[in-house]
Design a protein around this motif. Structure first.
Motif, PDB file in Angstrom:
ATOM      1  N   ALA A  65       0.864  -1.186   0.000  1.00 47.86           N
ATOM      2  CA  ALA A  65       0.000   0.000   0.000  1.00 47.86           C
ATOM      3  C   ALA A  65       0.897   1.232   0.000  1.00 47.86           C
ATOM      4  N   ARG A  66       0.293   2.388  -0.172  1.00 49.95           N
ATOM      5  CA  ARG A  66       1.013   3.654  -0.083  1.00 49.95           C
ATOM      6  C   ARG A  66       0.247   4.597   0.841  1.00 49.95           C
ATOM      7  N   GLU A  67       0.991   5.417   1.553  1.00 51.61           N
ATOM      8  CA  GLU A  67       0.359   6.423   2.407  1.00 51.61           C
ATOM      9  C   GLU A  67       0.991   7.779   2.150  1.00 51.61           C
ATOM     10  N   ALA A  68       0.150   8.782   1.999  1.00 54.00           N
ATOM     11  CA  ALA A  68       0.628  10.161   1.909  1.00 54.00           C
ATOM     12  C   ALA A  68       0.668  10.741   3.319  1.00 54.00           C
ATOM     13  N   LEU A  69       1.657  11.587   3.572  1.00 51.60           N
ATOM     14  CA  LEU A  69       1.790  12.280   4.853  1.00 51.60           C
ATOM     15  C   LEU A  69       1.555  13.766   4.645  1.00 51.60           C
ATOM     16  N   SER A  70       1.090  14.435   5.676  1.00 52.23           N
ATOM     17  CA  SER A  70       0.867  15.881   5.625  1.00 52.23           C
ATOM     18  C   SER A  70       1.498  16.557   6.834  1.00 52.23           C
ATOM     19  N   VAL A  71       1.775  17.848   6.686  1.00 56.38           N
ATOM     20  CA  VAL A  71       2.290  18.658   7.785  1.00 56.38           C
ATOM     21  C   VAL A  71       1.108  19.370   8.430  1.00 56.38           C
ATOM     22  N   PHE A  72       0.951  19.172   9.739  1.00 56.01           N
ATOM     23  CA  PHE A  72      -0.182  19.731  10.463  1.00 56.01           C
ATOM     24  C   PHE A  72       0.287  20.795  11.457  1.00 56.01           C
ATOM     25  N   VAL A  73      -0.516  21.856  11.597  1.00 54.78           N
ATOM     26  CA  VAL A  73      -0.323  22.864  12.638  1.00 54.78           C
ATOM     27  C   VAL A  73      -1.677  23.130  13.292  1.00 54.78           C
ATOM     28  N   HIS A  74      -1.654  23.908  14.355  1.00 58.13           N
ATOM     29  CA  HIS A  74      -2.906  24.292  15.019  1.00 58.13           C
ATOM     30  C   HIS A  74      -3.716  25.205  14.102  1.00 58.13           C
ATOM     31  N   ALA A  75      -5.023  25.104  14.192  1.00 56.24           N
ATOM     32  CA  ALA A  75      -5.901  25.897  13.324  1.00 56.24           C
ATOM     33  C   ALA A  75      -5.698  27.398  13.500  1.00 56.24           C
ATOM     34  N   SER A  76      -5.219  27.815  14.663  1.00 56.55           N
ATOM     35  CA  SER A  76      -5.017  29.250  14.917  1.00 56.55           C
ATOM     36  C   SER A  76      -3.701  29.775  14.354  1.00 56.55           C
ATOM     37  N   ASN A  77      -2.843  28.883  13.881  1.00 52.95           N
ATOM     38  CA  ASN A  77      -1.536  29.289  13.353  1.00 52.95           C
ATOM     39  C   ASN A  77      -1.723  30.084  12.059  1.00 52.95           C
ATOM     40  N   PRO A  78      -1.086  31.255  11.917  1.00 56.60           N
ATOM     41  CA  PRO A  78      -1.270  32.068  10.710  1.00 56.60           C
ATOM     42  C   PRO A  78      -0.575  31.495   9.466  1.00 56.60           C
ATOM     43  N   ILE A  79       0.348  30.554   9.652  1.00 56.61           N
ATOM     44  CA  ILE A  79       1.058  29.962   8.515  1.00 56.61           C
ATOM     45  C   ILE A  79       0.111  29.048   7.741  1.00 56.61           C
ATOM     46  N   SER A  80       0.122  29.131   6.418  1.00 58.22           N
ATOM     47  CA  SER A  80      -0.716  28.251   5.602  1.00 58.22           C
ATOM     48  C   SER A  80       0.083  27.423   4.600  1.00 58.22           C
ATOM     49  N   THR A  81       1.333  27.838   4.324  1.00 59.26           N
ATOM     50  CA  THR A  81       2.172  27.097   3.379  1.00 59.26           C
ATOM     51  C   THR A  81       3.559  26.889   3.968  1.00 59.26           C
ATOM     52  N   MET A  82       4.291  25.935   3.389  1.00 59.32           N
ATOM     53  CA  MET A  82       5.651  25.679   3.843  1.00 59.32           C
ATOM     54  C   MET A  82       6.465  25.110   2.688  1.00 59.32           C
ATOM     55  N   SER A  83       7.633  25.675   2.473  1.00 62.00           N
ATOM     56  CA  SER A  83       8.520  25.190   1.410  1.00 62.00           C
ATOM     57  C   SER A  83       9.357  24.020   1.911  1.00 62.00           C
ATOM     58  N   GLY A  84      10.047  23.355   0.992  1.00 61.94           N
ATOM     59  CA  GLY A  84      10.925  22.263   1.376  1.00 61.94           C
ATOM     60  C   GLY A  84      12.024  22.713   2.307  1.00 61.94           C
ATOM     61  N   ASP A  85      12.600  23.894   2.042  1.00 57.64           N
ATOM     62  CA  ASP A  85      13.654  24.424   2.913  1.00 57.64           C
ATOM     63  C   ASP A  85      13.116  24.719   4.307  1.00 57.64           C
ATOM     64  N   GLN A  86      11.931  25.281   4.379  1.00 56.76           N
ATOM     65  CA  GLN A  86      11.330  25.568   5.681  1.00 56.76           C
ATOM     66  C   GLN A  86      11.008  24.282   6.436  1.00 56.76           C
ATOM     67  N   LEU A  87      10.579  23.275   5.689  1.00 57.17           N
ATOM     68  CA  LEU A  87      10.288  21.983   6.301  1.00 57.17           C
ATOM     69  C   LEU A  87      11.547  21.418   6.964  1.00 57.17           C
ATOM     70  N   ARG A  88      12.668  21.519   6.266  1.00 60.96           N
ATOM     71  CA  ARG A  88      13.943  21.055   6.822  1.00 60.96           C
ATOM     72  C   ARG A  88      14.346  21.910   8.019  1.00 60.96           C
ATOM     73  N   ASP A  89      14.130  23.220   7.960  1.00 61.59           N
ATOM     74  CA  ASP A  89      14.458  24.111   9.079  1.00 61.59           C
ATOM     75  C   ASP A  89      13.684  23.716  10.339  1.00 61.59           C
ATOM     76  N   VAL A  90      12.411  23.344  10.145  1.00 61.56           N
ATOM     77  CA  VAL A  90      11.549  23.030  11.282  1.00 61.56           C
ATOM     78  C   VAL A  90      11.907  21.673  11.895  1.00 61.56           C
ATOM     79  N   PHE A  91      12.062  20.664  11.072  1.00 65.65           N
ATOM     80  CA  PHE A  91      12.169  19.297  11.587  1.00 65.65           C
ATOM     81  C   PHE A  91      13.603  18.803  11.770  1.00 65.65           C
ATOM     82  N   THR A  92      14.592  19.563  11.290  1.00 62.14           N
ATOM     83  CA  THR A  92      15.992  19.196  11.535  1.00 62.14           C
ATOM     84  C   THR A  92      16.719  20.399  12.126  1.00 62.14           C
ATOM     85  N   THR A  93      17.926  20.156  12.607  1.00 65.01           N
ATOM     86  CA  THR A  93      18.724  21.241  13.186  1.00 65.01           C
ATOM     87  C   THR A  93      19.836  21.680  12.231  1.00 65.01           C
TER      88      THR A  93
END
Length: 340
Positions: free
Chosen positions: A139-167
């Motif tokens: 099977a295959r599963e897609a993953l998504s990036v989730f934030v709180h509904a009150s967060n003003p951010i609506s999009t995230m680039s690949g570079d930002q994704l790396r900034d957030v989840f890695t050091t």
């Protein structure tokens, strides 16, 4: 009996199509994309070979590993028992990484991994005593990036994704202001919530999404997507990666971007390969084992690779595997049978 089994298979297929229609509507996909995805998935399912037992399974099948695949495994059991009414299936979902040690202890069992299984891992299993371990994409599963509904951010680039989840770029504390949030949010720290370290999800994120980079420490770790999103709901400054079809009371998905463009994040994008955060779900068995339990396990994998098994993947929120890959898996099983 055969007519009854065929009727059940057709009923499950119809149920999956209705499920797809409801899912695409509930996730707000536009009607054109929704219709195209349903047509494509229906065509995929109808082209997949129906399950034809190669032998009668009578021994207990032990299925171990991924918690993400627990519901899928239970769904397979229901359909599998339509063909093998006396078989008993025991499912222990303790995490993908535990599946390796359990498979070595019980070589005739089925191991579930919610991530790719590498050739190096299979070779290592062979060195540790297995005869011919083989991985099957089921099977295959897609993953998504989730934030709180009150967060003003609506999009995230690949570079930002790396900034957030890695050091890599920001070894210290990261604030939402770095990611473009203004006002009171600019100074708030980003809190990463994750799955447990031994989960297939976490290993996939680390090794296959971020190429082994050091992950940012999590404020909390959880055994399931539901637990992750519940924790995110309680902490508005948090962020997490979960299954694409996961949902929570006060959370939202971020749209991923590439350059100035937003990457489509709907079923059609996943099916066409446009959506990047997609992982395979795998079963590993030792096709070199020849005892009755091993034969029953191989039959269970055969069921997962056929139409009814792939239909069940859709019913629990995953995506089916492309036909050539399914047939390649069935050929691997057949090669193991010839050696018995």
């Amino acid at each position: 009996m055969i007519c009854q089994q065929l009727w059940v298979s057709r009923w499950v297929l119809m149920l999956a199509i209705v499920f797809l229609q409801l899912q695409t509507l509930s996730f707000g996909q536009d009607s054109v994309s929704q219709h195209a995805a349903i047509e494509r998935l229906t065509a995929m399912l109808q082209s997949i070979d129906p399950y034809r037992p190669s032998t009668e399974a009578t021994e207990t099948v032990q299925v171990i590993g991924s918690t993400s695949m627990d519901a899928l495994a239970h769904g397979w059991v229901t359909g599998f028992k339509q063909f093998h009414p006396t078989v008993k299936v025991e499912i222990t979902a303790g995490g993908s990484e535990q599946a390796i040690s359990q498979l070595l202890k019980s070589p005739s069992s089925v191991a579930m991994f919610s991530r790719p299984v590498t050739n190096e891992e299979l070779e290592d299993l062979k060195k540790k005593g297995l005869k011919n371990p083989v991985a099957f994409t089921v099977a295959r599963e897609a993953l998504s990036v989730f934030v709180h509904a009150s967060n003003p951010i609506s999009t995230m680039s690949g570079d930002q994704l790396r900034d957030v989840f890695t050091t890599d770029s920001h070894p210290g504390e990261l604030s939402w202001g770095v990611l473009g949030a203004g006002g009171a949010w600019a100074s708030k720290a980003v809190h990463v919530i994750s799955r447990l370290e031994g989960s297939g999800t976490q290993k996939f994120v680390n090794e296959f999404v971020f190429s082994g980079a050091k992950l940012r420490p999590s404020v909390s770790e959880h055994a399931s997507n539901a637990e992750v999103l519940h924790a995110l709901d309680k902490d508005p400054t948090s962020i997490a990666i979960c299954g694409y079809r996961s949902s929570g009371n006060s959370v939202k998905k971020l749209q991923l971007t590439k350059g100035a463009s937003i990457i489509p994040s709907d079923d059609m994008a996943v099916l066409s390969g446009q959506y990047p955060l997609t992982r395979p779900l795998s079963l590993v068995i030792d096709i070199g084992q020849t005892d009755k339990k091993a034969i029953a396990s191989q039959e269970f994998v055969r069921y997962a690779l056929c139409q009814a098994g792939q239909t069940q993947a859709i019913l629990v929120g995953f995506f089916p595997v492309d036909l050539p890959l399914l047939r390649a898996g069935l050929e691997k099983l057949s090669s193991g049978e010839k050696l018995r």
